[in-house]
Design a protein around this motif. Structure first.
Motif, short mmCIF file in Angstrom:
data_model
loop_
_atom_site.label_atom_id
_atom_site.label_comp_id
_atom_site.label_asym_id
_atom_site.label_seq_id
_atom_site.Cartn_x
_atom_site.Cartn_y
_atom_site.Cartn_z
N UNK A 1 0.85 -1.19 0.00
CA UNK A 1 0.00 0.00 0.00
C UNK A 1 0.88 1.23 0.00
N UNK A 2 0.44 2.24 -0.68
CA UNK A 2 1.15 3.51 -0.57
C UNK A 2 0.22 4.65 -0.93
N UNK B 1 16.77 -4.73 -8.84
CA UNK B 1 17.26 -4.24 -7.57
C UNK B 1 16.28 -4.46 -6.43
N UNK B 2 15.01 -4.69 -6.72
CA UNK B 2 14.11 -5.06 -5.64
C UNK B 2 13.12 -6.08 -6.16
N UNK B 3 12.65 -6.92 -5.28
CA UNK B 3 11.61 -7.85 -5.70
C UNK B 3 10.60 -8.04 -4.57
N UNK B 4 9.36 -8.18 -4.98
CA UNK B 4 8.28 -8.32 -4.01
C UNK B 4 8.30 -9.67 -3.35
N UNK C 1 15.11 -3.77 3.56
CA UNK C 1 13.69 -3.69 3.22
C UNK C 1 13.06 -2.64 4.12
N UNK D 1 3.95 4.32 3.06
CA UNK D 1 4.33 3.23 2.18
C UNK D 1 4.43 1.95 2.98
N UNK D 2 3.74 0.93 2.55
CA UNK D 2 3.86 -0.40 3.14
C UNK D 2 4.30 -1.31 2.01
N UNK D 3 5.55 -1.69 1.99
CA UNK D 3 6.07 -2.43 0.84
C UNK D 3 6.89 -3.63 1.29
N UNK D 4 6.36 -4.82 1.14
CA UNK D 4 7.17 -6.00 1.44
C UNK D 4 8.12 -6.32 0.29
N UNK D 5 9.06 -5.44 0.06
CA UNK D 5 10.05 -5.63 -0.99
C UNK D 5 11.43 -5.76 -0.38
N UNK D 6 12.25 -6.54 -1.00
CA UNK D 6 13.63 -6.65 -0.57
C UNK D 6 14.47 -5.90 -1.59
N UNK D 7 15.28 -4.99 -1.12
CA UNK D 7 16.12 -4.22 -2.02
C UNK D 7 17.57 -4.66 -1.84
N UNK E 1 13.83 -3.92 7.85
CA UNK E 1 14.79 -4.95 8.21
C UNK E 1 16.00 -4.80 7.31
N UNK F 1 9.96 -1.72 5.32
CA UNK F 1 8.62 -2.29 5.30
C UNK F 1 7.56 -1.21 5.49
#
Lengths: 217, 226
Positions: free
Chosen positions: A36-37, A203-206, B177, B206-212, B156, B179
């Protein structure tokens, strides 16, 4: 790394133990993720004009599957995306309100073939078809709606990390993807083909939380 | 043969245990410090000067051999001297154009592969406050901006370490990440020299379960004597 992933989702159970390096026939799979954003802003000028805008996007997704043989899964995914835009301009000479809401629903039916790279890590290849529905609504002086339908096929790889025998974190990798989409809108048709291969990992993945529940347990 | 393997295995296990046990109770610090100063002297123009510093430090303590936690603090300050010509009139800006403070807490879990090398990861919370003054020549709308920005974050992160010796570790960040990210910004844009001001308040989430995967940044960590 294990701890990192472990801490990604609070409240999940860590069951240290031996992991069987395969998913057995009959195992049931669930997966879910959400993102969400949004932005809210309030702009005031010295001439006492005021513009308020709000943009919100929420994207939940759930998936379900069952292993029809060892390491092979048949599944379905529902992906939805809700988008709300609103702007409101008020001032001495103006009074305008504009709203725009979009909904995207997409249902995918897919097959997955897993291959284990050790006890904890597995990769999978997922070919599938998807059907999508789009609904948009614009409201300013009058209301305008639009609807669309789409369909496509895709193939993409992914990676799974098994935190416990029942719980895993997975991610789709857009390393190699193939996508065919057809959209039918009220006023126009669109045929869209995209294919891509990238040599690097993006560079990022969900990330998606997923459960593998063996029937015999 | 079996005995030798068993013995050497025991020996390895013991030495690793001893290596880890030493970490318990140890306190460490790592910090980055930046200083900058530059002076531009052009013919027929007044001198322009920029200066500033930033310090970011984290203080941690190993609760057990595999767990550490501690505080992050950071501060920065920037200033400049510049001469501008809004509306053709000459105006000199001199003073602070930005400062920031941040504080946070982190938890790290370690996996030691040997007594030299391991990985760590865990959650962190951070709050950042910053004030920025953008001079008219630095903003796209040629207005003088004053911005207050506050942003709490939860995320994290993961990293790896290599122990150079008892006192110094080399660390590298492996992934991060964010989060949950919240930010609130108040921006006041002033037209010079009339003083007419526009005000914007913005809230972002922003709520984003992404790993950067970040570009690997290296750091040094110093362990205090007990």
């Amino acid at each position: 790394m294990k701890r990192l992933l472990l801490l990604l989702l609070p409240g999940m159970v860590f069951l240290a133990g031996r992991a069987e390096a395969q998913f057995q026939k009959g195992t049931v799979h669930w997966g879910a993720t959400i993102s969400a954003e949004g932005t809210l802003s309030n702009f005031e000028t010295y001439e006492s004009n005021r513009l308020k805008t709000g943009v919100h996007t929420i994207t939940p997704s759930v998936q379900f599957g069952k292993f029809f043989k060892d390491n092979s899964l048949f599944g379905a995914r529902l992906l939805s995306s809700f988008n709300y835009n609103k702007s409101d301009l008020k001032g001495p000479n103006s009074d305008n309100e504009y709203k725009n809401n979009n909904t995207n629903l997409s249902l995918s039916l897919f097959v997955r073939r897993y291959k284990f790279l050790g006890e904890k890590w597995a990769i999978f290849l997922e070919p599938g078809i998807n059907l999508s529905y789009y609904h948009g609504k614009n409201t300013s002086d009058d209301v305008e709606t639009s609807n669309g339908y789409g369909g496509g096929i895709y193939i993409r790889p992914g990676i799974v990390y098994r935190v416990s025998p029942r719980f895993a974190i997975e991610s789709d990798l857009n390393v190699l993807s193939l996508n065919l989409q057809y959209y039918h809108m009220k006023d126009w048709d669109n045929f869209h083909f995209s294919a891509g291969a990238t040599s690097g990992i993006q560079s990022y993945f969900g990330l998606r939380a997923s459960w593998y529940l063996t029937q015999s347990n | 043969m079996k005995k030798i393997i068993l013995l050497s295995w025991l020996f390895t296990a013991c030495s690793i245990t001893i290596g880890f046990a030493q970490l318990e109770g140890k306190k460490f610090v790592s910090a980055t410090v930046g200083l900058n100063f530059n002076n531009t002297n052009q013919d027929e123009y007044p001198t322009a000067t920029n200066y500033g510093y930033n310090i970011d430090a984290s203080f941690g303590k190993f609760k057990t051999a595999n767990k550490a936690s501690g505080w992050n603090i950071g501060t920065s300050l920037y200033g400049q001297k510049a001469t501008l010509y809004p509306d053709g009139t000459r105006e000199t800006f001199e003073g602070i154009t930005g400062f920031g403070v941040s504080t946070g807490y982190f938890w790290q879990h370690y996996k030691h592969f040997s007594d030299k090398f391991g990985i760590f990861g865990g959650p962190h919370v951070n709050v950042l406050y910053s004030y920025t003054k953008l001079l008219p020549n630095q903003s796209s709308d040629n207005l003088l901006h004053r911005q207050h920005h506050i942003s709490p974050q939860f995320g994290v992160s993961a990293g790896a370490y290599y122990a150079l010796n008892e006192r110094w570790w080399l660390t590298a960040s492996l992934g991060i990440a964010n989060l949950l990210y919240l930010s609130y910004t108040i921006d006041e844009a002033e037209a010079r020299p009339t003083g007419n001001t526009n005000k914007t308040k913005t809230f972002d989430y922003k709520l984003t379960p992404n790993l950067t995967l970040p570009s690997v940044s290296l750091g040094l960590r110093y362990f205090f004597k007990d």
